[in-house]
Design an enzyme around this catalytic site. Structure first.
Site, PDB file in Angstrom:
ATOM      1  N   THR A  92       0.864  -1.186   0.000  1.00 16.50           N
ATOM      2  CA  THR A  92       0.000   0.000   0.000  1.00 16.50           C
ATOM      3  C   THR A  92       0.896   1.231   0.000  1.00 16.50           C
ATOM      4  O   THR A  92       1.597   1.487   0.989  1.00 16.50           O
ATOM      5  CB  THR A  92      -0.910   0.022   1.239  1.00 16.50           C
ATOM      6  OG1 THR A  92      -1.639  -1.196   1.291  1.00 16.50           O
ATOM      7  CG2 THR A  92      -1.873   1.196   1.176  1.00 16.50           C
ATOM      8  N   LYS A 167      -7.402   1.588  -2.987  1.00 19.12           N
ATOM      9  CA  LYS A 167      -6.942   1.152  -1.655  1.00 19.12           C
ATOM     10  C   LYS A 167      -7.050   2.296  -0.646  1.00 19.12           C
ATOM     11  O   LYS A 167      -7.344   2.078   0.533  1.00 19.12           O
ATOM     12  CB  LYS A 167      -5.501   0.637  -1.756  1.00 19.12           C
ATOM     13  CG  LYS A 167      -4.881   0.209  -0.445  1.00 19.12           C
ATOM     14  CD  LYS A 167      -5.427  -1.103   0.100  1.00 19.12           C
ATOM     15  CE  LYS A 167      -4.769  -1.416   1.448  1.00 19.12           C
ATOM     16  NZ  LYS A 167      -5.153  -2.697   1.995  1.00 19.12           N
ATOM     17  N   LYS A 235       1.025   4.904   8.091  1.00 19.06           N
ATOM     18  CA  LYS A 235       1.558   5.210   6.744  1.00 19.06           C
ATOM     19  C   LYS A 235       0.417   5.416   5.746  1.00 19.06           C
ATOM     20  O   LYS A 235       0.410   6.392   4.990  1.00 19.06           O
ATOM     21  CB  LYS A 235       2.459   4.047   6.296  1.00 19.06           C
ATOM     22  CG  LYS A 235       2.586   3.851   4.791  1.00 19.06           C
ATOM     23  CD  LYS A 235       3.325   2.574   4.443  1.00 19.06           C
ATOM     24  CE  LYS A 235       2.612   1.269   4.692  1.00 19.06           C
ATOM     25  NZ  LYS A 235       1.575   0.884   3.755  1.00 19.06           N
TER      26      LYS A 235
END
Ligand code: NAP
Length: 283
Positions: A92, A167, A235
């Protein structure tokens, strides 16, 4: 078809296992070499001594941590893969990183698909991940046999970066669900409700969801083995925050989750599962 796999963590190791079970896996690598050596021995494949060992691969899949890790691997692979090979990135990262990776590889005639996944370590182990793919349709078709080894669903979302954009949306939902479930279960504890009755009752109604099902009982037992690390969700939320700002949406879920996961990481919980959020919700 020969496949390589780089990044053998909570997600990558079981994904590589599915490729080996289909006879598709040739070579693996990981930042900490001992993990690659151990998995290679277990699966009967090669542990890469250097990136040159990936030169035989038609497809190399990545499932590493951060944007810089993806770009480091892509630069090294661009120097060794044959034209026509494909790099698939399951990490990701930002859509910008996907576009940089695609451009770096395209300059050498190598294809790239951004293909982040959802479904957790359970999905990786069961081979039931949802793959969100961005890139050229013909390139995706080349990589499809690899993705089919661990996917329940593969969706071509659009051009390069569209997988990572999807995502990002997924992670807003994940962050919000985590906030609601951890807060609700912290309240349930304080109210003295019996978890053996509470969890199946919630799951049977409109509040049921993946996170409650897979992490409800373990968080109430104070077990926070990842799963999905707090540091990784932080993150992701930083990436998502930038996209939300650019888009101009009202992003209260993202802001709350960012503050909470930053606090957890500061408290030394970066490698704990994201369900450790209940530690903050207990007050
Ligand atoms: P993880 O358990 O921390 O594993 C990451 C693996 O990548 C580690 O084995 C790490 O090596 C390796 N690695 C990191 N940087 C590298 C580099 N530059 N070169 C080679 N290997 C490198 O993380 P994970 O949970 O598997 O997640 C991997 C990615 O998928 C992340 O981007 C995450 O956000 C995403 N993701 C995770 C989940 C989940 O539920 N866990 C679900 C969907 C997506 P070391 O052994 O040295 O640490």
């Amino acid at each position: 078809m020969k496949t390589g796999f780089i990044g053998l963590g909570a997600m990558g190791a079981p994904m590589a296992g599915h490729l080996a079970a289909r006879g598709l896996l040739a070579v693996v690598d990981n930042r900490t070499r001992s993990k690659a050596d151990a998995l290679a021995a277990q699966l009967g494949v090669q542990a890469a001594a250097s990136h040159a060992d990936f030169a035989v691969c038609d497809v190399v899949a990545l499932c590493v941590s951060m944007d810089a890790d993806v770009l480091q691997q892509v630069e090294a692979l661009a120097a060794v893969l044959a034209p026509g090979a494909v790099v698939v990135d399951h990490s990701t990262v930002s859509a910008d990183t996907a576009r940089k990776a695609q451009a770096l590889l395209a300059a050498r005639g190598i294809g790239f698909i951004d293909a982040p996944v959802s479904g957790g370590v359970e999905g990786a182990r069961n081979g039931k991940l949802s793959v969100m793919a961005g890139g050229d349709a013909a390139t995706l078709e080349k990589a499809r046999p690899v993705l089919e080894a661990y996917a329940a669903r593969i969706t071509h979302m659009g051009g390069t970066g569209a997988g990572q954009a999807t995502k990002a949306v997924n992670q807003v939902l994940v962050a919000g669900i985590n906030e609601a479930v951890c807060e609700g279960l912290a309240l349930g504890e304080k109210l003295g409700l019996d978890p053996d009755k509470l969890l199946p009752t919630l799951m049977a109604g409109a509040a049921g969801n993946w996170f409650l099902d897979k992490r409800g009982a373990t968080m109430l037992a104070n077990q926070f083995t990842p799963g999905f690390k707090c540091g990784h969700l932080l993150k992701d939320l930083r990436i998502v925050q930038g996209m939300a700002r650019d888009a101009g949406i009202r992003a209260t879920v993202i802001e709350q989750a960012l503050a909470d996961y930053a606090e957890l990481v500061q408290r030394g919980e970066a490698d704990a599962d994201t369900s450790a959020l209940i530690l903050l919700k207990r007050g």
